[in-house]
Scaffold this motif. Sequence first.
Motif, PDB file in Angstrom:
ATOM      1  N   LEU A   1      -3.376  -6.455  -0.550  1.00  0.00           N
ATOM      2  CA  LEU A   1      -4.309  -5.496  -0.184  1.00  0.00           C
ATOM      3  C   LEU A   1      -3.722  -4.199  -0.542  1.00  0.00           C
ATOM      4  N   ASP A   2      -4.432  -3.424  -1.315  1.00  0.00           N
ATOM      5  CA  ASP A   2      -3.841  -2.022  -1.944  1.00  0.00           C
ATOM      6  C   ASP A   2      -4.631  -1.123  -1.688  1.00  0.00           C
ATOM      7  N   GLY A   3      -4.464  -0.032  -0.642  1.00  0.00           N
ATOM      8  CA  GLY A   3      -5.307   0.825  -0.099  1.00  0.00           C
ATOM      9  C   GLY A   3      -5.160   2.421  -1.077  1.00  0.00           C
TER      10      GLY A   3
ATOM     11  N   ARG B   1       8.714  -4.955  -5.080  1.00  0.00           N
ATOM     12  CA  ARG B   1       8.161  -3.927  -5.780  1.00  0.00           C
ATOM     13  C   ARG B   1       6.629  -4.075  -5.493  1.00  0.00           C
ATOM     14  N   ALA B   2       5.955  -3.071  -5.472  1.00  0.00           N
ATOM     15  CA  ALA B   2       4.408  -3.099  -5.383  1.00  0.00           C
ATOM     16  C   ALA B   2       3.696  -3.971  -6.684  1.00  0.00           C
ATOM     17  N   VAL B   3       2.675  -4.724  -6.410  1.00  0.00           N
ATOM     18  CA  VAL B   3       2.136  -5.420  -7.402  1.00  0.00           C
ATOM     19  C   VAL B   3       1.176  -4.688  -8.206  1.00  0.00           C
ATOM     20  N   THR B   4       1.041  -4.961  -9.403  1.00  0.00           N
ATOM     21  CA  THR B   4      -0.172  -4.531 -10.056  1.00  0.00           C
ATOM     22  C   THR B   4      -1.637  -4.950  -9.803  1.00  0.00           C
TER      23      THR B   4
ATOM     24  N   ARG C   1       2.983 -20.466   0.483  1.00  0.00           N
ATOM     25  CA  ARG C   1       1.724 -19.830   0.616  1.00  0.00           C
ATOM     26  C   ARG C   1       1.074 -19.950   1.582  1.00  0.00           C
ATOM     27  N   PRO C   2       0.160 -18.832   2.113  1.00  0.00           N
ATOM     28  CA  PRO C   2      -0.233 -17.755   1.234  1.00  0.00           C
ATOM     29  C   PRO C   2       0.848 -16.458   0.883  1.00  0.00           C
ATOM     30  N   GLN C   3       0.856 -15.773   0.134  1.00  0.00           N
ATOM     31  CA  GLN C   3       1.691 -14.760  -0.237  1.00  0.00           C
ATOM     32  C   GLN C   3       0.939 -13.438   0.167  1.00  0.00           C
ATOM     33  N   LEU C   4       1.245 -12.416   1.038  1.00  0.00           N
ATOM     34  CA  LEU C   4       0.522 -11.625   1.605  1.00  0.00           C
ATOM     35  C   LEU C   4       1.339 -10.220   1.105  1.00  0.00           C
ATOM     36  N   VAL C   5       0.674  -9.359   0.472  1.00  0.00           N
ATOM     37  CA  VAL C   5       1.236  -8.144  -0.046  1.00  0.00           C
ATOM     38  C   VAL C   5       0.184  -6.856   0.776  1.00  0.00           C
ATOM     39  N   LEU C   6       1.083  -6.120   1.383  1.00  0.00           N
ATOM     40  CA  LEU C   6       0.521  -4.790   1.789  1.00  0.00           C
ATOM     41  C   LEU C   6       1.009  -3.679   1.139  1.00  0.00           C
ATOM     42  N   GLN C   7       0.147  -2.790   0.628  1.00  0.00           N
ATOM     43  CA  GLN C   7       0.798  -1.838  -0.220  1.00  0.00           C
ATOM     44  C   GLN C   7      -0.142  -0.521  -0.412  1.00  0.00           C
ATOM     45  N   ASN C   8       0.436   0.662  -0.244  1.00  0.00           N
ATOM     46  CA  ASN C   8      -0.411   1.924  -0.170  1.00  0.00           C
ATOM     47  C   ASN C   8      -1.489   2.043   0.932  1.00  0.00           C
TER      48      ASN C   8
ATOM     49  N   VAL D   1      -6.631 -10.299  -5.097  1.00  0.00           N
ATOM     50  CA  VAL D   1      -6.109  -9.015  -5.365  1.00  0.00           C
ATOM     51  C   VAL D   1      -7.213  -8.079  -4.935  1.00  0.00           C
ATOM     52  N   ILE D   2      -7.101  -7.347  -3.870  1.00  0.00           N
ATOM     53  CA  ILE D   2      -7.993  -6.490  -3.091  1.00  0.00           C
ATOM     54  C   ILE D   2      -7.751  -4.811  -3.118  1.00  0.00           C
ATOM     55  N   THR D   3      -8.729  -4.106  -3.706  1.00  0.00           N
ATOM     56  CA  THR D   3      -8.424  -2.710  -3.621  1.00  0.00           C
ATOM     57  C   THR D   3      -9.653  -2.215  -3.050  1.00  0.00           C
ATOM     58  N   PHE D   4      -9.715  -0.793  -3.055  1.00  0.00           N
ATOM     59  CA  PHE D   4     -10.732  -0.131  -2.263  1.00  0.00           C
ATOM     60  C   PHE D   4     -11.397   0.988  -3.183  1.00  0.00           C
ATOM     61  N   ASN D   5     -12.624   1.425  -3.245  1.00  0.00           N
ATOM     62  CA  ASN D   5     -13.344   2.362  -3.886  1.00  0.00           C
ATOM     63  C   ASN D   5     -14.338   2.961  -2.540  1.00  0.00           C
TER      64      ASN D   5
END
Length: 363
Positions: free
Chosen positions: A115-117, A53-56, A153-160, A86-90
Motif C-alpha cells: 500500500l503506497d499512499g 527500503r520502500a519498494v518500487t 507470505r503474505p508480505q505486507l508493505v506500508l509506505q508513504n 501493489v496498490i497505489t492511489f490516484n
Amino acid sequence: MRQKQPVVLAAPSVLSVVLGVVLGVFTPLLVPQAAMAAPGNPAGGAYVPAEARAVTTSRPDRVVGNGTPASCTSRAVVAAVAKGGVITFNCGPRPVVIRMTATAKVRNTSARVVLDGGGKVTLSGMGQRRILYMNTCDKSLVWTTSHCDNQSRPQLVLQNLTFADGNATGEKLEGGGGAVFVRGGRVKVVNSTFIRNRCDSTGPDVGGAALRVLSQYRNLPVYVVRSTFGGAKGQGGVCSNGGAVSSIGVSWVILNSVMSYNKAIGRGANPARGGTPGGGSGGAIYTDGNRFTVRVAGSVIQNNTAREGGGAVFFVSNDMTGTLRIEKSRLRNNPSAGFETRGFPGIFFKGAGKPQVVASTLR
C-alpha cells in the motif's frame, strides 16, 4: 449504500478548532501538522538495508481512485487490499483523508500486498475501527499452510501513508493494533505516520495502539523506517501497553524514526498484580517473548509515558536470550511511573546481559 466522500485536507480555521475542542466531536477536517510533515527523523543517519527500503510501485497492480477525491473510498481500499498486489492511489493533486467504514483485510492467498499512499493519503478509522488487518491463522482469510504461525507470505508493505484514528478497543479475537494488526508472514513500514490510534485501555498482554505484530516468518525482523508515531502533543497512540508498537516473540529494527507522545495507560503490569486488570508498560515500545531482538538506530523516542514500566521501551525476554541495542538515538523524557532498569532511563529490560547503548543519549 452510497460511500461518503473522503475529506480533502485543509488548514483549519480558528473557529473550527475551538468548536472541536468545546464539543468534543470528531472533526476529520482538522489535520495536525504532524500528519502533514515528512515522517521520521531525517537527520537519523542510520543505514537502511535494501530489504528495509520502500519498494518500487511504478507499475501497480491496482489503483484506488480515478483522479478525484470522491473516487477514493473505503470500499475501494477494502476491495484492493483483498485482491492484493501493489496498490497505489490516484485521488487528485491534494492530500486526502479516506474515512474507512470497514477494516481492510489481507487475504492469505496474496503473495504480497503493498500500500503506497504517495505521501498524500490518510486512512482514518474515524475513532471507530481498526484500519488494516492481516492474520495468517485466521480461517476466514483462508489457511494456506499447515503452519500458519511460520509462513513467508503474505508480505505486507506500508509506505508513504498516514494511519489516523484507528481503534481496536473491544476486539476479542486478536487484541491490540489500533491502526494495524499483523500475525504471520512479514510486514514492514516505510515513510509513514501514525496518529491518534487506540486499543484497549487495560489488559496485561494487549498492546500496540498503532501496530501490533505476532509470529513473523523465521523471526525475521519487522522493519520500521523513517516513520513517525505521534510526533506532537495530542497525536500519540494510547493503549494498555505499547502506545506505539507491541509484539510477542517478534524482532524489530527501527531506523531513523520518531516515537513521541504515546501512552501506556493500563494498570497492574504483566502478570497483573492482584486486584488490577494488568498492563501499563511500554510507553512507546512493548516487546515480550523468548528469543527476539530489538534494534533502534538513528531515532528519537521522547515524551512517552508508561503508568507501570518502560516509559520508552519495555523489553522482557522470558528465557533471557533476547537483546536490545540502541545506536545513535535520543531517548529523553520518557517517565516510567512504576519501574525501570537502573541506569537506563525510560527502559525496563529483562534479557541477555544489559541493553547495548552506542553513541546515544538516555535521560
